[in-house]
Scaffold this motif. Structure first.
Motif, PDB file in Angstrom:
ATOM      1  N   VAL A  60      -8.377   5.712   3.111  1.00 49.92           N
ATOM      2  CA  VAL A  60      -8.981   5.211   1.871  1.00 49.92           C
ATOM      3  C   VAL A  60     -10.441   5.653   1.811  1.00 49.92           C
ATOM      4  O   VAL A  60     -11.222   5.374   2.723  1.00 49.92           O
ATOM      5  CB  VAL A  60      -8.899   3.674   1.785  1.00 49.92           C
TER       6      VAL A  60
ATOM      7  N   THR B 174      -8.451   5.815  -4.282  1.00 51.08           N
ATOM      8  CA  THR B 174      -7.477   4.721  -4.220  1.00 51.08           C
ATOM      9  C   THR B 174      -7.611   3.839  -5.446  1.00 51.08           C
ATOM     10  O   THR B 174      -8.721   3.473  -5.840  1.00 51.08           O
ATOM     11  CB  THR B 174      -7.698   3.889  -2.940  1.00 51.08           C
TER      12      THR B 174
ATOM     13  N   LEU C  15     -13.009   4.057  -4.956  1.00 53.99           N
ATOM     14  CA  LEU C  15     -12.110   2.909  -5.065  1.00 53.99           C
ATOM     15  C   LEU C  15     -12.225   2.312  -6.465  1.00 53.99           C
ATOM     16  O   LEU C  15     -13.302   1.890  -6.881  1.00 53.99           O
ATOM     17  CB  LEU C  15     -12.456   1.848  -4.016  1.00 53.99           C
TER      18      LEU C  15
ATOM     19  N   TRP D 270      -3.375  10.252  -5.352  1.00 53.58           N
ATOM     20  CA  TRP D 270      -4.121   9.022  -5.092  1.00 53.58           C
ATOM     21  C   TRP D 270      -3.294   8.068  -4.229  1.00 53.58           C
ATOM     22  O   TRP D 270      -2.065   8.031  -4.318  1.00 53.58           O
ATOM     23  CB  TRP D 270      -4.426   8.303  -6.405  1.00 53.58           C
ATOM     24  N   ASN D 271      -3.975   7.255  -3.430  1.00 48.46           N
ATOM     25  CA  ASN D 271      -3.355   6.049  -2.901  1.00 48.46           C
ATOM     26  C   ASN D 271      -3.262   5.031  -4.037  1.00 48.46           C
ATOM     27  O   ASN D 271      -4.076   5.040  -4.976  1.00 48.46           O
ATOM     28  CB  ASN D 271      -4.201   5.416  -1.792  1.00 48.46           C
TER      29      ASN D 271
ATOM     30  N   PHE E  28       0.845  -1.188   0.000  1.00 50.04           N
ATOM     31  CA  PHE E  28       0.000   0.000   0.000  1.00 50.04           C
ATOM     32  C   PHE E  28       0.883   1.241   0.000  1.00 50.04           C
ATOM     33  O   PHE E  28       1.742   1.407   0.864  1.00 50.04           O
ATOM     34  CB  PHE E  28      -0.908   0.025   1.232  1.00 50.04           C
TER      35      PHE E  28
ATOM     36  N   LEU F 264      -8.474  -2.837   2.760  1.00 49.44           N
ATOM     37  CA  LEU F 264      -8.582  -1.399   2.494  1.00 49.44           C
ATOM     38  C   LEU F 264      -9.629  -0.738   3.389  1.00 49.44           C
ATOM     39  O   LEU F 264      -9.491   0.430   3.760  1.00 49.44           O
ATOM     40  CB  LEU F 264      -8.904  -1.163   1.016  1.00 49.44           C
TER      41      LEU F 264
ATOM     42  N   ARG G 290      -8.462   0.979   6.630  1.00 46.38           N
ATOM     43  CA  ARG G 290      -7.601   2.160   6.596  1.00 46.38           C
ATOM     44  C   ARG G 290      -8.450   3.433   6.551  1.00 46.38           C
ATOM     45  O   ARG G 290      -9.361   3.555   5.726  1.00 46.38           O
ATOM     46  CB  ARG G 290      -6.677   2.114   5.374  1.00 46.38           C
TER      47      ARG G 290
ATOM     48  N   ALA H   4       0.880   5.523  -0.145  1.00 48.98           N
ATOM     49  CA  ALA H   4       0.111   6.751   0.074  1.00 48.98           C
ATOM     50  C   ALA H   4       0.913   7.942  -0.436  1.00 48.98           C
ATOM     51  O   ALA H   4       2.149   7.944  -0.372  1.00 48.98           O
ATOM     52  CB  ALA H   4      -0.203   6.929   1.550  1.00 48.98           C
TER      53      ALA H   4
END
Length: 433
Positions: free
Chosen positions: A251, A182, A256, A209-210, A170, A245, A248, A172
């Motif tokens: 997110v 994300t 998504l 973006w993640n 992951f 996800l 978190r 960030a």
């Protein structure tokens, strides 16, 4: 009546002829003369172009790739592997010697990429210790580079309800805990999640973006560490990753998106279509309606008839003889060897049979989220399947089919990742505005 032995010899000759014309398996690519060839071997050219294209996101250095291209002998897997192993080892030494954190980071990333290339054509011999050694080296180098990022990626192991664990990283864009859009990215037949960092994640992070990469059965690290091959029901991989996800706070689950690259186009569509309603947008590059149909493109009628007859012994004999024939092009040899390794079977018949379960029949009407797909006109891995895929989607108001041709038109637009990322993120930002 011909004897079985003479039939195999005759069919083998036809197969070699077909392969020499680049018409067999998903592992050869059409070149139309408008791109500088990095190798006389079209399969090596594709791999080198892919690696060269990763340089824009710190995955390689142009001089390294061009130097390797000059040194590698066409059709010689050992030449390809050893050239990149020597380059990777040299870069790794340079990275350890670097005093500046950024210098070390970029050089470790390059070394990791070159170790992955050194491994790429090794899988014909499962007992080769270099398969694990080179991967251990790439992982160590990638981890060292990752640790030097402003916001290091977090490696996670995710239990599933099946006989494997998914793995992921992951990333960030910053240290804030605010919820962000994300992108969840999965590769396909042969690519790794470390490749995905350079192909997609850097672009996502630059846009705020993640980005999370992941692997499941059959993919490089899971195949090595858990000894399990590909499965068709890919929701068993994606759903546990999405579960992670949700834990978190950074997110935004309403923004998504799931991306599938290469054969991952099937894997992502399968998971998002039928089993994972928390995915809000789908990106498939390319769209795939049938994995098996892609692999069977260009197979001579006699070989298809032999497969359809169910005669596993005879079919395996023909394919194994093809692998041992010195006239067999690199793409054909690699495509089958990689399939046997990643599907974890020593039988070509079983490998191709397993791909038969990888299709979207009966699932198209369950895809109801905005969907983007790439149509690469040079893609001989899954030719025209993106168009067929997009045509099948009836329950969506937002279906984007983007065509890439000319130098950008290779499978997955290798060498043109900035163009693809531009188009994908423009579309995603419109979807989530």
């Amino acid at each position: 009546m011909r004897s079985p032995g003479s039939f195999i010899v005759t069919l083998l000759a036809a197969l070699v002829g077909a392969a020499s014309s680049q018409n067999i398996t998903n592992a050869t690519w059409l070149d139309t003369g408008d791109t500088l060839q990095l190798s006389a071997d079209p399969t090596f050219h594709f791999s080198l172009l892919e690696l060269l294209g990763m340089g824009v996101y710190r995955g390689s250095d142009a001089a390294d790739v061009l130097g390797a291209a000059d040194a590698i002998l066409p059709s010689d897997f050992t030449s390809f592997n050893s050239t990149f192993a020597e380059l990777a080892a040299r870069k790794q030494v340079q990275a350890f010697a670097a005093k500046n954190k950024v210098n070390a980071r970029d050089t470790f990333f390059q070394a990791a990429s070159y170790w992955r290339q050194a491994d790429f054509f090794l899988h014909g011999n499962w007992s080769d210790p270099l398969i694990d050694l080179y991967w251990e080296n790439q992982t160590a180098c990638f981890n060292a580079a990752n640790a030097a990022l402003p916001v290091p990626g977090v490696r996670v192991t995710i239990p599933t309800s099946s006989n494997f664990s998914a793995i992921g990283i992951f990333y960030a864009p910053d240290h804030t805990t605010s919820a962000k859009p994300t992108l969840l990215v999965g590769n396909g037949y042969d690519g790794s999640q470390e490749d995905n960092y350079h192909q997609v994640c850097v672009a996502a992070l630059e846009r705020g973006w993640n980005c999370m990469t992941y692997e499941g059965p059959g993919q490089p690290t899971v195949r090595r560490e858990q000894n399990i091959g590909f499965i068709a029901d890919w929701e068993k991989v994606v759903t546990p990753v999405v579960d992670y996800l949700t834990t978190r706070t950074d997110v935004d689950m309403n923004r998504l998106a799931l991306s599938g690259i290469s054969m991952g186009g099937y894997l992502a569509a399968r998971a998002a279509a039928a089993f994972e309603p928390r995915i809000k947008a789908l990106v498939v590059n390319p769209g795939i309606v049938s994995v098996q149909a892609g692999y069977f493109t260009g197979f001579p009628d006699e070989l298809l008839a032999l497969f359809d007859s169910g005669n596993q012994t005879a079919f395996d004999a023909v394919i194994n003889a093809l692998l041992l024939n010195s006239s067999t092009p690199s793409g054909t040899r690699w495509g089958i060897e990689q399939g046997l390794w990643s599907f974890h079977t020593e039988s070509p018949f079983e490998f191709f049979t397993l791909t038969g379960a990888m299709n979207l029949t009966g699932l198209y009407d369950k895809i109801t989220i905005p969907t983007w797909t790439a149509n690469s006109t040079r893609d001989t891995s899954f030719p025209n399947q993106s168009v067929m895929f997009a045509t099948q989607l009836q329950n969506i108001t937002n279906v984007a089919l983007v065509t890439y041709d000319g130098p950008e038109g290779y499978h997955c637009q290798v060498g043109a990742s900035t163009s693809t990322n531009r188009d994908v993120f423009e579309w995603l930002e419109d979807v989530f505005e």
